[in-house]
Design a protein around this motif. Structure first.
Motif, mmCIF file in Angstrom:
data_model
loop_
_atom_site.group_PDB
_atom_site.id
_atom_site.type_symbol
_atom_site.label_atom_id
_atom_site.label_comp_id
_atom_site.label_asym_id
_atom_site.label_seq_id
_atom_site.Cartn_x
_atom_site.Cartn_y
_atom_site.Cartn_z
ATOM 1 N N SER A 98 -7.041 7.394 8.500
ATOM 2 C CA SER A 98 -8.348 6.901 8.523
ATOM 3 C C SER A 98 -9.024 7.168 6.908
ATOM 4 O O SER A 98 -8.561 7.931 6.381
ATOM 5 N N PRO A 99 -10.175 6.128 6.758
ATOM 6 C CA PRO A 99 -11.009 6.675 5.588
ATOM 7 C C PRO A 99 -11.269 7.826 5.348
ATOM 8 O O PRO A 99 -11.344 8.271 4.256
ATOM 9 N N GLU A 100 -11.603 8.503 6.387
ATOM 10 C CA GLU A 100 -12.255 9.985 6.347
ATOM 11 C C GLU A 100 -11.022 10.844 6.096
ATOM 12 O O GLU A 100 -11.255 11.921 5.194
ATOM 13 N N ASP A 101 -9.875 10.631 6.615
ATOM 14 C CA ASP A 101 -8.667 11.335 6.162
ATOM 15 C C ASP A 101 -8.606 11.366 4.621
ATOM 16 O O ASP A 101 -8.292 12.284 3.925
ATOM 17 N N LEU A 102 -8.511 9.926 4.166
ATOM 18 C CA LEU A 102 -8.381 9.797 2.687
ATOM 19 C C LEU A 102 -9.674 10.797 1.858
ATOM 20 O O LEU A 102 -9.242 11.050 0.743
ATOM 21 N N ASP B 220 0.535 -1.068 0.054
ATOM 22 C CA ASP B 220 -0.103 -0.079 0.022
ATOM 23 C C ASP B 220 0.922 1.334 0.047
ATOM 24 O O ASP B 220 1.908 1.164 0.629
ATOM 25 N N ASN B 221 0.274 2.347 -0.746
ATOM 26 C CA ASN B 221 1.221 3.437 -0.683
ATOM 27 C C ASN B 221 0.442 4.619 0.253
ATOM 28 O O ASN B 221 0.952 5.828 0.198
ATOM 29 N N CYS C 45 -14.800 4.652 -1.821
ATOM 30 C CA CYS C 45 -14.581 3.508 -1.088
ATOM 31 C C CYS C 45 -13.117 3.234 -0.887
ATOM 32 O O CYS C 45 -12.262 2.911 -1.674
ATOM 33 N N PHE C 46 -12.794 2.892 0.321
ATOM 34 C CA PHE C 46 -11.274 2.743 0.645
ATOM 35 C C PHE C 46 -11.093 1.170 1.126
ATOM 36 O O PHE C 46 -9.962 1.261 1.980
ATOM 37 N N GLU C 47 -11.619 0.435 0.834
ATOM 38 C CA GLU C 47 -11.475 -0.998 1.117
ATOM 39 C C GLU C 47 -10.125 -1.429 0.451
ATOM 40 O O GLU C 47 -9.720 -0.937 -0.503
ATOM 41 N N LYS C 48 -9.483 -2.320 1.326
ATOM 42 C CA LYS C 48 -8.062 -2.784 0.861
ATOM 43 C C LYS C 48 -7.708 -4.193 0.838
ATOM 44 O O LYS C 48 -8.826 -4.831 0.815
ATOM 45 N N ASN C 49 -6.628 -4.660 0.697
ATOM 46 C CA ASN C 49 -6.411 -6.052 0.671
ATOM 47 C C ASN C 49 -6.998 -6.744 -0.603
ATOM 48 O O ASN C 49 -7.655 -7.943 -0.498
ATOM 49 N N GLY C 50 -7.404 -6.150 -1.675
ATOM 50 C CA GLY C 50 -7.549 -7.017 -2.783
ATOM 51 C C GLY C 50 -9.205 -7.046 -2.605
ATOM 52 O O GLY C 50 -9.841 -7.981 -3.434
ATOM 53 N N LYS C 51 -10.026 -6.296 -1.929
ATOM 54 C CA LYS C 51 -11.356 -6.769 -1.474
ATOM 55 C C LYS C 51 -12.516 -6.399 -2.540
ATOM 56 O O LYS C 51 -13.488 -6.884 -2.633
ATOM 57 N N ILE C 52 -12.052 -5.215 -3.379
ATOM 58 C CA ILE C 52 -13.011 -4.815 -4.184
ATOM 59 C C ILE C 52 -13.528 -5.866 -5.369
ATOM 60 O O ILE C 52 -12.580 -6.376 -5.873
ATOM 61 N N SER C 53 -14.812 -6.296 -5.320
ATOM 62 C CA SER C 53 -15.399 -6.880 -5.987
ATOM 63 C C SER C 53 -16.064 -6.458 -7.470
ATOM 64 O O SER C 53 -16.708 -5.359 -7.374
ATOM 65 N N GLU C 54 -16.283 -7.277 -8.176
ATOM 66 C CA GLU C 54 -17.184 -6.879 -9.582
ATOM 67 C C GLU C 54 -18.302 -6.689 -9.203
ATOM 68 O O GLU C 54 -19.303 -5.735 -9.565
ATOM 69 N N ASN C 55 -19.053 -7.531 -8.596
ATOM 70 C CA ASN C 55 -20.458 -7.410 -7.879
ATOM 71 C C ASN C 55 -20.801 -5.983 -7.097
ATOM 72 O O ASN C 55 -21.813 -5.422 -7.408
ATOM 73 N N PHE C 56 -19.743 -5.883 -6.085
ATOM 74 C CA PHE C 56 -19.760 -4.378 -5.717
ATOM 75 C C PHE C 56 -19.975 -3.445 -6.479
ATOM 76 O O PHE C 56 -20.697 -2.249 -6.463
ATOM 77 N N CYS C 57 -18.980 -3.093 -7.461
ATOM 78 C CA CYS C 57 -18.918 -2.406 -8.407
ATOM 79 C C CYS C 57 -20.145 -2.105 -9.276
ATOM 80 O O CYS C 57 -20.480 -0.943 -9.741
ATOM 81 N N LEU D 177 -21.244 10.878 -10.127
ATOM 82 C CA LEU D 177 -20.440 11.743 -11.106
ATOM 83 C C LEU D 177 -18.979 11.233 -10.918
ATOM 84 O O LEU D 177 -18.404 11.248 -12.028
ATOM 85 N N ARG D 178 -18.308 10.877 -9.939
ATOM 86 C CA ARG D 178 -17.207 10.414 -9.651
ATOM 87 C C ARG D 178 -16.947 9.103 -8.711
ATOM 88 O O ARG D 178 -17.875 9.141 -7.675
ATOM 89 N N VAL D 179 -15.846 8.446 -8.866
ATOM 90 C CA VAL D 179 -16.025 7.452 -7.965
ATOM 91 C C VAL D 179 -14.501 7.176 -7.686
ATOM 92 O O VAL D 179 -13.573 7.359 -8.639
ATOM 93 N N VAL D 180 -13.898 7.306 -6.593
ATOM 94 C CA VAL D 180 -12.591 6.819 -6.114
ATOM 95 C C VAL D 180 -12.512 5.564 -5.342
ATOM 96 O O VAL D 180 -13.289 5.273 -4.190
ATOM 97 N N PHE D 181 -11.258 4.733 -5.514
ATOM 98 C CA PHE D 181 -11.151 3.285 -5.043
ATOM 99 C C PHE D 181 -9.590 3.745 -4.265
ATOM 100 O O PHE D 181 -8.791 4.314 -4.932
ATOM 101 N N ARG D 182 -9.341 2.675 -3.471
ATOM 102 C CA ARG D 182 -8.236 2.616 -2.843
ATOM 103 C C ARG D 182 -7.122 1.860 -3.825
ATOM 104 O O ARG D 182 -7.807 0.647 -4.400
ATOM 105 N N ASP D 183 -5.890 2.142 -4.203
ATOM 106 C CA ASP D 183 -5.306 1.144 -5.026
ATOM 107 C C ASP D 183 -5.046 -0.162 -4.792
ATOM 108 O O ASP D 183 -5.227 -1.038 -5.497
ATOM 109 N N SER D 184 -4.761 -0.324 -3.369
ATOM 110 C CA SER D 184 -4.708 -1.843 -2.806
ATOM 111 C C SER D 184 -6.004 -2.497 -2.709
ATOM 112 O O SER D 184 -5.864 -3.700 -2.164
#
Length: 664
Positions: free
Chosen positions: A538-542, A531-532, A609-621, A630-637
């Motif tokens: 915290s997620p609210e910091d991000l 992770d970078n 959404c700032f989930e990490k450890n490869g949790k982002i799934s296609e069903n969620f997206c 209008l805009r979406v941001v994810f955590r790289d990890s």
């Protein structure tokens, strides 16, 4: 999928690009030793050939430097450099010190105002209607910011701590300092330059100052805002009487007033309400049903007069009046006769006096302001100190706070009900108090942004004895108490008054240092990184770093939602160990669902959404894309690999093609 840049604006790059559009022959390539000028890109940078540019802007051959009229001092170039340099910092939310965090439209930023002004450039560019500041007067006894101009832009981007060896952010600028004026001018120059960008085209800035630096400040503002955009120098009577300790003691300070664009600002300065003393001048000598009135001279100068303004007037008593010699009537004869018929001309109680024009109190839209502000109208130093003492319940917790009536006068002149006001030398937060007070009186919804450094209160001060460790703590507590006081005094008319504020604190970037200098990390080391983002964020910091980067209003409403979706079939089978269960008869088990925390800004303006450890799934997206933010941001990890990121981009292109997708 694009990444957010995660640092403030680089004005040097922007300015070079603007010059390149006009004069491409004046831009040249140079080897880049400054990482901030080519982040994540090539090792080449661009610079301006100033000799060539000077020739482009001259009708004759230019040789050597030219003399010109301007204000100069040691350190001016460095001050300009630091105003333009980007910083890798962020604003971290602090809910526990805020009031009505989720609903308020006011901001309190704790930290270096130079950093704060840089961080606000994207979000509030051209949105501030009025700025008021009460900076250090440079008396030899106060403190100024210890800006460090010695670093390269790259070092400035990474560090920009700007502290001395002991960690102090402020320095005592004594009059024995060989750079007494220069250090103060450098400190003000970079901040005013950034502040100008935030003003609306019809915006106005008010700056309190005394005789010590008034002339230098005026010339500096002439340069930054443009001499033609000077509005006025207000003289404020800050004392109620002379000081017996001096033969000629100053009784006044100044408030310099400049506009962003004078042509736009001319029509936006408001008239002031009539004072009670002026209202008493309105009488109703003839019992006019329209109420009290005063009379005005009906003659004018002849410079642009027409023939219709030269005529004789017959009074009710039969007396004739012609315009005095060298003057004319202010009204054409036809207009005069219409007003006379409407009972708006006054000939005196006996009906034989020279005619005057009746002006009704009910028709008055106020009075024009002038540059003399006496203390019986706007308060004085003692009043400001008394206000702060009564609110904070302690002794003199702050040195010479301005009276709220002074700031309120500026607000009444320069703002309307929904305008945004900025004060980046907040001090005891008189400006925030005045904004809430005026809103409570006229039903307005003005919003404020206060910026204050957490300057430590010395142990011997009344503030420290009262329990305040920093000036910022005093500022926040005054806003809290002032808001409650205003509401308690007028509970019916202030039910909807916004007395809250969202506290944001300037801090180092949420991103690890390797994010800004990837070339300095060996490939082997990079492969070990998961992770970078710094571990303590915290997620609210991000979320607030994203709001900064995307230039979104920092006071927009925030909601948090848990989105629950089914896991992919392969994941369900793996979790439940039930590979023999056919799909047709499958009954979802609670463990077959995944939960995702999502922040929504201003309903659907932005989803994060700032989930990490490869949790982002296609069903969620797919579920998130159905909402078409209008805009979406994810955590790289949050993605397992690059192919997972590509799949997510394709999902949004199919379901919500107008959504902009990025990651950090």
């Amino acid at each position: 999928m694009k990444k957010l840049k995660m640092h403030s604006k680089n004005f040097v790059n922007e300015n070079i690009a603007k010059v390149a559009e006009l004069f491409p022959n004046c831009v040249t390539e140079v080897a880049n030793e400054d990482s901030s000028l080519s982040l994540h890109n090539s090792s080449l940078s661009y610079a301006i050939d100033f000799d060539q540019l000077r020739q482009e802007l001259s009708s004759h051959i230019v040789e050597g430097p030219q003399e010109r009229y301007h204000l100069n001092w040691p350190g001016k170039k460095e001050a300009l450099l630091t105003a333009n340099a980007p910083i890798a910092k962020t604003l971290r939310p602090c809910r526990e010190e805020s009031v009505d965090f989720d609903s308020t439209e006011n901001l309190f930023i704790e930290g270096d105002n130079l950093d704060a002004l840089k961080l606000l450039q994207e979000n509030y560019l051209g949105k501030v209607k009025m700025i008021y500041i009460d900076p250090p007067y440079n008396t030899g006894n106060d403190f100024i910011y210890a800006d460090d101009f010695a670093e390269s832009t790259g070092d400035y981007l990474l560090g920009s701590g700007q502290k001395d060896e002991e960690g102090n952010r402020l320095i005592a600028n004594t009059d024995s300092n060989g750079r007494f004026h220069s250090d103060w001018l450098s400190m003000m120059y970079s901040r005013l330059k950034l502040a100008r960008n935030l003003l609306k085209d019809d915006g106005v800035i008010f700056i309190s100052i005394d005789d010590g630096e008034q002339s230098n400040l005026k010339r500096m503002c002439d340069e930054i805002f443009g001499e033609d955009n000077f509005v006025a120098t207000v003289v404020w009577q800050k004392r109620t009487g002379p000081d017996s300790r001096a033969n000629l003691r100053p009784a006044h300070d100044y408030v310099l007033v400049f506009s962003k664009e004078i042509d736009n600002a001319k029509g936006t300065l408001n008239k002031l309400p009539l004072r009670e003393k002026r209202k008493n001048d309105y009488k109703n000598k003839d019992n006019d049903p329209r109420g009290p009135w005063s009379s005005e001279n009906l003659t004018g100068q002849t410079g642009h007069a027409t023939s219709s303004q030269f005529y004789k007037i017959t009074t009710p008593s039969g007396k004739l009046y012609a315009p005095p010699e060298g003057r004319c009537w202010a009204l054409a004869e036809k207009t005069f006769l219409e007003l006379e018929k409407d009972g708006r001309i006054w000939f005196g109680e006996n009906g034989s006096n020279r005619p005057r024009l009746k002006k009704f109190l009910s028709d008055s839209d106020g009075m024009m302001a002038w540059t003399w502000w006496p203390n019986d109208e706007v308060g004085h130093n003692q009043e400001g100190t008394k206000e702060a003492k009564e609110l904070l319940g302690a002794g003199d917790t702050f040195d010479n706070p301005k009276p709220t009536r002074l700031i309120k006068r500026a607000l009444m002149l320069a703002t309307k009900n929904d305008d945004l006001i900025l004060d980046f030398f907040a001090g005891s937060a008189t400006t925030a108090h005045a904004v809430m007070q005026l809103n409570g009186e006229d039903g307005g919804n003005r919003k404020f942004i206060m910026v204050q450094l957490p300057e430590e209160c010395k142990e011997k001060t009344e503030a420290f004895k009262a329990g305040y460790k920093t000036i910022a703590e005093i500022s926040k507590e005054r806003i809290r108490r002032a808001g409650k006081k205003i509401k308690s005094e007028s509970p019916i008319t202030t039910q909807d008054l916004d007395i809250g504020f969202r506290v944001l604190k300037v801090d180092s970037s949420n991103m690890a240092d390797i994010y800004y200098t990837p070339d300095s990390i060996k490939q082997k080391q990079l492969s070990l990184l998961t992770d970078n983002i710094k571990a303590d964020r915290s997620p609210e910091d991000l979320l607030f770093q994203i709001l900064l980067d995307w230039g979104v209003d920092l006071t927009l409403p925030i909601s948090r939602e848990i989105i629950k979706v089914q896991k992919a079939e392969s994941e369900r089978i793996k979790d439940e160990g039930n590979s023999d269960t056919p799909n047709s008869s499958f009954i979802p088990h609670p463990s077959s669902f995944q939960e995702f925390e999502v922040f929504f800004i201003d309903n659907n303006a932005l989803a994060a959404c700032f989930e990490k450890n490869g949790k982002i799934s296609e069903n969620f997206c797919k579920e998130l894309a159905k909402r078409q933010p209008l805009r979406v941001v994810f955590r790289d990890s949050g993605f397992k690999d690059d192919s997972a990121k590509i799949n997510v981009e394709q999902i949004f292109k199919l379901i919500s093609p107008h959504t902009e997708v990025k990651c950090i």
